[in-house]
Design a protein around this motif. Structure first.
Motif: not given
Length: 170
Positions: A78, A126, A129, A144, A147
């Motif tokens: 992450a 991810a 994003r 973070r 999602s």
């Protein structure tokens, strides 16, 4: 008063391509046009280099056996900045740069038109994003918090001058 760009851009990864095909079929019916799926390496998720297709546990085991590298941080998957110390690996931020470049190039390449168009891109949460961060749509702190599980659509708009803005979706 909008039209669908019939070519859907997808990651070459199977799960993204399968999703793109489902979308293409459904959108073709809704928009009454023939759609296609075009696959691109640039829309792939973050690359883990020479350890592609291994599980997180397997990747961590390989790293533990390599005396040249230190143990990755506990949240390495992450961590936006962390890049596995492996040939061909990239950080989430680097993956975001790659995806953002594809999105911008694809939108810039569309011929001028006098009405709104929708262009569909299918990839991985991810990486998308982080692309949204590079495009100025998300703040770094949001990366973070958000999602994109379960294939929820997010709509962002490409504006004149290469700017982007969030329209709809979380």
């Amino acid at each position: 008063d909008w039209s669908l760009v019939p070519a859907i851009d997808s990651s070459r990864m199977l799960r993204a391509w399968q999703t793109a095909v489902i979308l293409a079929d459904g959108l073709a019916e809704l928009a009454s046009c023939k759609t296609s799926v075009e696959s691109y390496d640039a829309l792939a998720e973050r690359g883990v280099g020479c350890l592609a297709n291994l599980t997180t546990t397997q990747i961590e085991a390989v790293l533990q056996q390599d005396p040249r590298v230190s143990e990755p941080p506990a949240d390495w998957k992450a961590d936006s900045h962390y890049c596995l110390p492996l040939q061909g690996a990239e950080s989430l931020l680097e993956a975001g740069i790659r995806v953002a470049a594809h999105l911008s190039q694809a939108m810039t390449a569309l011929p001028p038109d006098d009405h709104d168009r929708v262009k569909v891109f299918v990839g991985h949460g991810a990486a998308f994003r982080h692309a949204a961060y590079h495009l100025g749509v998300l703040a770094f702190e949001q990366l973070r918090e958000l999602s994109m599980f379960h294939c929820q659509p997010v709509f962002i708009e490409y504006l004149a001058g290469g700017q982007w803005r969030h329209v709809e979706g979380d």
